[in-house]
Design a protein around this motif. Structure first.
Motif, PDB file in Angstrom:
ATOM      1  N   LYS A   5       0.908  -1.344   0.034  1.00 60.59           N
ATOM      2  CA  LYS A   5       0.018  -0.202  -0.304  1.00 60.59           C
ATOM      3  C   LYS A   5       0.737   1.196   0.095  1.00 60.59           C
ATOM      4  CE  LYS A   5      -4.049  -2.068   2.168  1.00 60.59           C
ATOM      5  NZ  LYS A   5      -4.769  -1.993   3.397  1.00 60.59           N
ATOM      6  N   ARG A   6       1.976   1.123   0.828  1.00 55.83           N
ATOM      7  CA  ARG A   6       2.921   2.515   0.841  1.00 55.83           C
ATOM      8  C   ARG A   6       3.594   2.686  -0.456  1.00 55.83           C
ATOM      9  NH1 ARG A   6       7.515   1.568   4.743  1.00 55.83           N
ATOM     10  NH2 ARG A   6       8.439   3.358   3.819  1.00 55.83           N
ATOM     11  N   VAL A   7       4.021   1.605  -1.454  1.00 56.40           N
ATOM     12  CA  VAL A   7       4.443   1.663  -2.423  1.00 56.40           C
ATOM     13  C   VAL A   7       3.454   2.228  -3.672  1.00 56.40           C
ATOM     14  CG1 VAL A   7       5.477   0.305  -4.611  1.00 56.40           C
ATOM     15  CG2 VAL A   7       6.290  -0.156  -2.217  1.00 56.40           C
ATOM     16  N   LEU A   8       2.187   1.860  -3.544  1.00 53.00           N
ATOM     17  CA  LEU A   8       1.190   2.236  -4.497  1.00 53.00           C
ATOM     18  C   LEU A   8       0.826   3.698  -4.143  1.00 53.00           C
ATOM     19  CD1 LEU A   8      -1.219  -0.828  -4.540  1.00 53.00           C
ATOM     20  CD2 LEU A   8       0.301  -0.065  -6.322  1.00 53.00           C
ATOM     21  N   LYS A   9       0.756   4.136  -2.789  1.00 54.30           N
ATOM     22  CA  LYS A   9       0.371   5.378  -2.519  1.00 54.30           C
ATOM     23  C   LYS A   9       1.535   6.165  -3.075  1.00 54.30           C
ATOM     24  CE  LYS A   9      -1.069   5.880   1.787  1.00 54.30           C
ATOM     25  NZ  LYS A   9      -0.896   6.325   3.095  1.00 54.30           N
ATOM     26  N   ARG A  10       2.725   5.851  -2.982  1.00 57.53           N
ATOM     27  CA  ARG A  10       3.675   6.896  -3.451  1.00 57.53           C
ATOM     28  C   ARG A  10       3.943   6.874  -4.852  1.00 57.53           C
ATOM     29  NH1 ARG A  10       8.614   6.914   0.844  1.00 57.53           N
ATOM     30  NH2 ARG A  10       7.511   6.697   2.705  1.00 57.53           N
ATOM     31  N   GLY A  11       3.496   5.560  -5.549  1.00 55.50           N
ATOM     32  CA  GLY A  11       3.563   5.822  -6.842  1.00 55.50           C
ATOM     33  C   GLY A  11       2.472   6.908  -7.596  1.00 55.50           C
ATOM     34  N   PHE A  12       1.445   7.010  -6.764  1.00 52.95           N
ATOM     35  CA  PHE A  12       0.318   7.845  -7.219  1.00 52.95           C
ATOM     36  C   PHE A  12       0.802   9.209  -6.912  1.00 52.95           C
ATOM     37  CE2 PHE A  12      -2.620   4.237  -7.141  1.00 52.95           C
ATOM     38  CZ  PHE A  12      -3.176   4.419  -8.319  1.00 52.95           C
ATOM     39  N   VAL A  13       1.455   9.309  -5.895  1.00 52.24           N
ATOM     40  CA  VAL A  13       2.221  10.732  -5.638  1.00 52.24           C
ATOM     41  C   VAL A  13       2.829  11.127  -6.487  1.00 52.24           C
ATOM     42  CG1 VAL A  13       3.567  12.089  -3.750  1.00 52.24           C
ATOM     43  CG2 VAL A  13       1.366  10.819  -3.081  1.00 52.24           C
ATOM     44  N   THR A  14       4.244  10.249  -6.778  1.00 54.43           N
ATOM     45  CA  THR A  14       4.992  10.694  -7.855  1.00 54.43           C
ATOM     46  C   THR A  14       4.303  10.844  -9.244  1.00 54.43           C
ATOM     47  OG1 THR A  14       6.479   9.071  -6.757  1.00 54.43           O
ATOM     48  CG2 THR A  14       6.778   9.673  -9.051  1.00 54.43           C
ATOM     49  N   SER A  15       3.354  10.064  -9.574  1.00 51.49           N
ATOM     50  CA  SER A  15       2.576  10.314 -10.882  1.00 51.49           C
ATOM     51  C   SER A  15       1.900  11.641 -10.736  1.00 51.49           C
ATOM     52  CB  SER A  15       1.467   9.279 -11.300  1.00 51.49           C
ATOM     53  OG  SER A  15       2.160   8.062 -11.337  1.00 51.49           O
ATOM     54  N   GLY A  16       1.260  12.111  -9.769  1.00 46.68           N
ATOM     55  CA  GLY A  16       0.819  13.586  -9.732  1.00 46.68           C
ATOM     56  C   GLY A  16       1.811  14.555  -9.578  1.00 46.68           C
TER      57      GLY A  16
END
Length: 126
Positions: A5-16
């Motif tokens: 979940k942390r990896v996915l959350k950080r991935g979405f933040v990076t995409s944003g």
């Protein structure tokens, strides 16, 4: 599960962040190539998680693993092939960088965890 979940959350933040940066600089290489590549990177990571879960619960984990692997790389190949053919080499390179974003996030998370462990073990001044 919490790490995923942390990896996915950080991935979405990076995409944003990539999207905002691309829109602010009016650079289509960033807001299309890197952003879409970053989203496909998140999708690929999520598919890896689903394949791992299905492999654990299946009677034929090898078959599920191989089909999942081929599915992910077909998605990556179609995306990269389309960007190279229709949008050119600079967009292709930008898309490759976007596809590497989730791996970069995982690397940073591992480095920060190791730094925390090192500080706790060796730099504990009492």
């Amino acid at each position: 599960m919490e790490e995923i979940k942390r990896v996915l959350k950080r991935g979405f933040v990076t995409s944003g962040i990539i999207l905002v940066y691309g829109v602010v600089t009016f650079n289509p290489l960033v807001y299309f190539g890197m952003f879409v590549g970053s989203l496909l990177s998140i999708l690929g990571f999520y598919l890896i998680c689903l394949d791992a879960k299905a492999s654990v619960m299946s009677n034929s984990p090898f078959k599920i693993g191989v089909t999942g692997y081929l599915k992910r790389y077909a998605i990556y190949g179609i995306f990269l092939g389309a960007t190279l053919k229709f949008l050119g080499l600079p967009m292709f390179v930008s898309s490759v960088i976007g596809l590497l974003s989730i791996r970069f996030n995982i690397l940073l998370m591992a480095l920060f965890d190791n730094i925390k462990k090192f500080k706790a073990k060796h730099l504990n001044f009492k």
